[in-house]
Design an enzyme around this catalytic site. Structure first.
Site, PDB file in Angstrom:
ATOM      1  N   HIS A   1       0.840  -1.202   0.000  1.00  0.00           N
ATOM      2  CA  HIS A   1       0.000   0.000   0.000  1.00  0.00           C
ATOM      3  C   HIS A   1       0.872   1.248   0.000  1.00  0.00           C
ATOM      4  CE1 HIS A   1      -4.205  -1.497   1.431  1.00  0.00           C
ATOM      5  NE2 HIS A   1      -3.689  -2.259   0.497  1.00  0.00           N
TER       6      HIS A   1
ATOM      7  N   TYR B   1      -8.867   5.331   8.191  1.00  0.00           N
ATOM      8  CA  TYR B   1      -8.945   5.609   9.632  1.00  0.00           C
ATOM      9  C   TYR B   1      -9.925   6.757   9.793  1.00  0.00           C
ATOM     10  CZ  TYR B   1      -4.554   2.978  10.357  1.00  0.00           C
ATOM     11  OH  TYR B   1      -3.583   2.002  10.421  1.00  0.00           O
TER      12      TYR B   1
ATOM     13  N   PRO C   1      -3.509  -0.413  18.919  1.00  0.00           N
ATOM     14  CA  PRO C   1      -3.313  -0.796  17.521  1.00  0.00           C
ATOM     15  C   PRO C   1      -3.455   0.344  16.504  1.00  0.00           C
ATOM     16  CG  PRO C   1      -5.393  -1.665  18.350  1.00  0.00           C
ATOM     17  CD  PRO C   1      -4.695  -1.052  19.504  1.00  0.00           C
TER      18      PRO C   1
ATOM     19  N   LYS D   1       1.622  -0.648  15.019  1.00  0.00           N
ATOM     20  CA  LYS D   1       3.041  -0.723  15.360  1.00  0.00           C
ATOM     21  C   LYS D   1       3.469  -1.963  16.156  1.00  0.00           C
ATOM     22  CE  LYS D   1       4.689   2.814  13.342  1.00  0.00           C
ATOM     23  NZ  LYS D   1       4.519   2.244  12.020  1.00  0.00           N
TER      24      LYS D   1
ATOM     25  N   TYR E   1       4.477   6.236  10.192  1.00  0.00           N
ATOM     26  CA  TYR E   1       3.615   5.112   9.817  1.00  0.00           C
ATOM     27  C   TYR E   1       4.388   4.053   9.029  1.00  0.00           C
ATOM     28  CZ  TYR E   1      -0.702   2.671   8.603  1.00  0.00           C
ATOM     29  OH  TYR E   1      -1.695   1.729   8.477  1.00  0.00           O
TER      30      TYR E   1
HETATM   31  P1  RFL Z   1       2.483 -12.786  20.932  1.00  0.00           P
HETATM   32  O1  RFL Z   1       1.973 -12.775  19.555  1.00  0.00           O
HETATM   33  O2  RFL Z   1       1.555 -12.481  22.043  1.00  0.00           O
HETATM   34  O3  RFL Z   1       3.137 -14.230  21.160  1.00  0.00           O
HETATM   35  C1  RFL Z   1       3.556 -14.665  22.447  1.00  0.00           C
HETATM   36  C2  RFL Z   1       3.616 -16.182  22.463  1.00  0.00           C
HETATM   37  O4  RFL Z   1       4.085 -16.592  23.762  1.00  0.00           O
HETATM   38  C3  RFL Z   1       3.281 -17.649  24.241  1.00  0.00           C
HETATM   39  N1  RFL Z   1       3.292 -17.645  25.717  1.00  0.00           N
HETATM   40  C4  RFL Z   1       3.970 -18.538  26.456  1.00  0.00           C
HETATM   41  N2  RFL Z   1       4.765 -19.556  26.121  1.00  0.00           N
HETATM   42  C5  RFL Z   1       5.305 -20.278  27.135  1.00  0.00           C
HETATM   43  N3  RFL Z   1       5.074 -20.016  28.453  1.00  0.00           N
HETATM   44  C6  RFL Z   1       4.294 -19.006  28.840  1.00  0.00           C
HETATM   45  N4  RFL Z   1       4.066 -18.754  30.124  1.00  0.00           N
HETATM   46  C7  RFL Z   1       3.705 -18.193  27.813  1.00  0.00           C
HETATM   47  N5  RFL Z   1       2.883 -17.127  27.827  1.00  0.00           N
HETATM   48  C8  RFL Z   1       2.646 -16.810  26.550  1.00  0.00           C
HETATM   49  C9  RFL Z   1       1.902 -17.393  23.667  1.00  0.00           C
HETATM   50  O5  RFL Z   1       1.129 -18.585  23.609  1.00  0.00           O
HETATM   51  C10 RFL Z   1       2.245 -16.818  22.287  1.00  0.00           C
HETATM   52  O6  RFL Z   1       2.284 -17.843  21.301  1.00  0.00           O
HETATM   53  O7  RFL Z   1       3.724 -11.786  21.105  1.00  0.00           O
HETATM   54  P2  RFL Z   1       4.872 -11.354  20.043  1.00  0.00           P
HETATM   55  O8  RFL Z   1       5.478 -12.558  19.373  1.00  0.00           O
HETATM   56  O9  RFL Z   1       5.764 -10.417  20.773  1.00  0.00           O
HETATM   57  O10 RFL Z   1       4.094 -10.571  18.881  1.00  0.00           O
HETATM   58  C11 RFL Z   1       3.469  -9.344  19.121  1.00  0.00           C
HETATM   59  C12 RFL Z   1       2.262  -9.154  18.207  1.00  0.00           C
HETATM   60  O11 RFL Z   1       1.451 -10.293  18.295  1.00  0.00           O
HETATM   61  C13 RFL Z   1       1.462  -7.892  18.559  1.00  0.00           C
HETATM   62  O12 RFL Z   1       2.333  -6.828  18.850  1.00  0.00           O
HETATM   63  C14 RFL Z   1       0.515  -7.433  17.418  1.00  0.00           C
HETATM   64  O13 RFL Z   1      -0.476  -8.388  17.164  1.00  0.00           O
HETATM   65  C15 RFL Z   1      -0.157  -6.091  17.753  1.00  0.00           C
HETATM   66  N6  RFL Z   1      -1.133  -5.645  16.738  1.00  0.00           N
HETATM   67  C16 RFL Z   1      -0.710  -5.026  15.566  1.00  0.00           C
HETATM   68  N7  RFL Z   1       0.598  -4.856  15.313  1.00  0.00           N
HETATM   69  C17 RFL Z   1       1.020  -4.306  14.136  1.00  0.00           C
HETATM   70  O14 RFL Z   1       2.233  -4.150  13.930  1.00  0.00           O
HETATM   71  N8  RFL Z   1       0.127  -3.903  13.141  1.00  0.00           N
HETATM   72  C18 RFL Z   1      -1.201  -4.049  13.311  1.00  0.00           C
HETATM   73  O15 RFL Z   1      -1.934  -3.748  12.372  1.00  0.00           O
HETATM   74  C19 RFL Z   1      -1.675  -4.586  14.572  1.00  0.00           C
HETATM   75  N9  RFL Z   1      -2.987  -4.754  14.783  1.00  0.00           N
HETATM   76  C20 RFL Z   1      -2.501  -5.830  16.928  1.00  0.00           C
HETATM   77  C21 RFL Z   1      -3.419  -5.356  15.931  1.00  0.00           C
HETATM   78  C22 RFL Z   1      -2.989  -6.473  18.069  1.00  0.00           C
HETATM   79  C23 RFL Z   1      -4.347  -6.641  18.234  1.00  0.00           C
HETATM   80  N10 RFL Z   1      -4.752  -7.333  19.415  1.00  0.00           N
HETATM   81  C24 RFL Z   1      -5.831  -8.200  19.532  1.00  0.00           C
HETATM   82  C25 RFL Z   1      -3.881  -7.376  20.587  1.00  0.00           C
HETATM   83  C26 RFL Z   1      -4.777  -5.506  16.081  1.00  0.00           C
HETATM   84  C27 RFL Z   1      -5.246  -6.124  17.245  1.00  0.00           C
HETATM   85  C28 RFL Z   1      -6.747  -6.200  17.371  1.00  0.00           C
HETATM   86  C1  PHB Z   2      -5.673  -4.680  10.843  1.00  0.00           C
HETATM   87  O1  PHB Z   2      -5.769  -4.882   9.627  1.00  0.00           O
HETATM   88  O2  PHB Z   2      -5.989  -5.540  11.672  1.00  0.00           O
HETATM   89  C2  PHB Z   2      -5.169  -3.375  11.327  1.00  0.00           C
HETATM   90  C3  PHB Z   2      -4.714  -2.443  10.407  1.00  0.00           C
HETATM   91  C4  PHB Z   2      -4.247  -1.211  10.841  1.00  0.00           C
HETATM   92  C5  PHB Z   2      -4.219  -0.930  12.204  1.00  0.00           C
HETATM   93  C6  PHB Z   2      -4.666  -1.876  13.122  1.00  0.00           C
HETATM   94  C7  PHB Z   2      -5.142  -3.103  12.685  1.00  0.00           C
HETATM   95  O3  PHB Z   2      -3.777   0.283  12.616  1.00  0.00           O
END
Ligand code: RFL
Ligand code: PHB
Length: 389
Positions: free
Chosen positions: A72, A200, A292, A296, A384
């Site tokens: 994008h 957004y 989110p 980031k 961004y």
């Molecule tokens: P994760 O993905 O939480 O993975 C951690 C892993 O550790 C395991 N674990 C354990 N294992 C052993 N012993 C324990 N005691 C443990 N406790 C936990 C878990 O089972 C899991 O498998 O962390 P990691 O790898 O640091 O990754 C981080 C990302 O997942 C997170 O930052 C993003 O998803 C955040 N996020 C977004 N980030 C972006 O860069 N762009 C986005 O568009 C974006 N959108 C989002 C998001 C997060 C969201 N939610 C639900 C939190 C949108 C949403 C809605």
């Molecule tokens: C997503 O596609 O889940 C998404 C995209 C942009 C954001 C957060 C989540 O800022």
């Protein structure tokens, strides 16, 4: 059993670090408390900075992302009934990649399987030990039997609720936190996205985001109350609310259809300092959380992995501790800039319960300035697409 780097957590941080280490010939084991299918069932991030794309390539996990991901060049800020494009590529020369975290995690798991490196899933009671001494180890229980793995270093890639950060003595760690007074209700549906780029939207009824996973799968969010429940939101109510928060042209063009995932996520900014405790390093969500809004979280996890990988490669290749000694300071510098950006985008785009119509007008004035000043939109675009590592 013994390995060089013990990685707790098989999310994007742990898998990316593991793959970079394996490619560099540095032996590692990943351990997770849940199984592969559970991890792949989590719907999360969707936007990758170009630096993250480069790291996935370096890990040998980028082929499907380049084939199926959507590069994008811009996104829209919608407010006051209109839509204004932020030209990411024109302003910065860079772009982002829209590719779901689920797919990225799947690709990293596949390359790890192909490499033959060990991953232990469904491990109970994972515990890091003696990381402040010279002989750290990790214990866990599997099928009722306790196991021990000795290692040189432990990478805590186990997310916000993981065991790694909790294992650090309270007096050795400082936490910084802000909890926002609302959540995001997200749905995933096999319907074509309302626009080719993300929207957004700031609206007096609350924030809305139109994102996507492909040309045929949409990911939409609306700001909701913190104590709201998914059961209160039929698909019909969700799409009605989303439409009301978008400019008329998008509301009319929106195609709706049954959702197959619906969830509410709270919004939080959190940083733990430092990110290293002797032989234990915190990586990704284990050390920090961002709301989110700026897309980031996953990208910060990737930059942490980059700094730690460089440090470990130097340690094993050049016998130098300079990189691992600098890890926490280098990572935190970038973390705080993304925390600031995510907080500022969240503050700009959401309806806050206590700021009323004055707050709304201030937001609209700032959005108008942002979208009409090249200096201000360049600053936003630069953040961004991702600040340099
Ligand atoms: P994760 O993905 O939480 O993975 C951690 C892993 O550790 C395991 N674990 C354990 N294992 C052993 N012993 C324990 N005691 C443990 N406790 C936990 C878990 O089972 C899991 O498998 O962390 P990691 O790898 O640091 O990754 C981080 C990302 O997942 C997170 O930052 C993003 O998803 C955040 N996020 C977004 N980030 C972006 O860069 N762009 C986005 O568009 C974006 N959108 C989002 C998001 C997060 C969201 N939610 C639900 C939190 C949108 C949403 C809605
Ligand atoms: C997503 O596609 O889940 C998404 C995209 C942009 C954001 C957060 C989540 O800022």
């Amino acid at each position: 059993m013994r390995t060089k780097v013990m990685i707790i957590g098989s999310g994007p941080s742990g898998l990316l670090l593991g793959q970079l280490l394996t490619k560099a010939g540095i032996d590692n084991i990943i351990i997770d408390r849940v199984g592969r299918d559970y991890i792949l069932g989590r719907v999360r991030a969707g936007v990758l900075e170009w630096g993250t794309v480069g790291l996935l390539d370096e890990a040998g996990a980028g082929a499907r992302m380049h084939a199926e991901g959507l590069p994008h060049d811009g996104y829209s800020l919608a407010f006051d009934g209109r839509d204004h494009r932020i030209d990411l590529h024109g302003l910065t020369g860079k772009r982002v990649m829209v590719y779901g975290q689920t797919e990225l995690t799947h690709d990293l798991m596949d390359v790890r399987d192909a490499s033959g490196a060990t991953t232990i899933y469904d491990a109970q009671d994972v515990q890091p030990h003696d990381f402040d001494g010279s002989a750290p180890y990790v214990t866990y229980v599997k099928d009722g039997v306790t196991h021990r793995i000795d290692c040189d270093f432990i990478a805590g890639c186990d997310g916000f609720h993981g065991v790694s950060r909790k294992s650090v003595p309270e007096n050795a760690i400082q936490n910084f936190e802000k909890v926002y007074p609302f959540g995001w209700l997200g749905v995933l549906a096999d319907i074509p996205p309302v626009a080719h780029e993300l929207i957004y939207a700031n609206h007096p009824r609350g924030f809305a985001l139109c994102s996507m996973r492909s040309e045929t799968r949409s990911r939409y969010y609306v700001q909701c109350d913190l104590d709201d429940k998914v059961e209160n939101w039929s698909d019909e109510r969700f799409f009605d609310e989303l439409r009301r928060r978008l400019p008329e042209e998008h509301a009319q063009a929106m195609i709706t259809g049954p959702s197959f995932e619906k969830s509410i996520a709270p919004l939080r900014s959190f940083v733990a300092e430092p990110m290293r405790f002797g032989k234990l390093f915190l990586v990704g969500d284990a050390a920090h959380i961002v709301p989110p809004t700026g897309a980031k979280g996953l990208n910060l996890a990737a930059s942490d992995v980059f700094y730690l990988f460089e440090g470990l490669r130097e340690f094993y290749g050049e016998k130098s501790e300079a990189g691992i000694d600098a890890y926490s300071v280098r990572a935190l510098k970038r973390v705080w800039k993304s925390v600031r950006f995510s907080w500022s985008m969240t503050t700009l785009m959401h309806r806050f319960p206590d700021t009323g119509n004055f707050g709304q007008k201030i937001q609209e004035a700032e959005l108008d300035y942002l979208t009409h000043s090249t200096a201000a939109s360049t600053a936003m675009a630069e953040n961004y697409v991702g600040l340099p590592y």
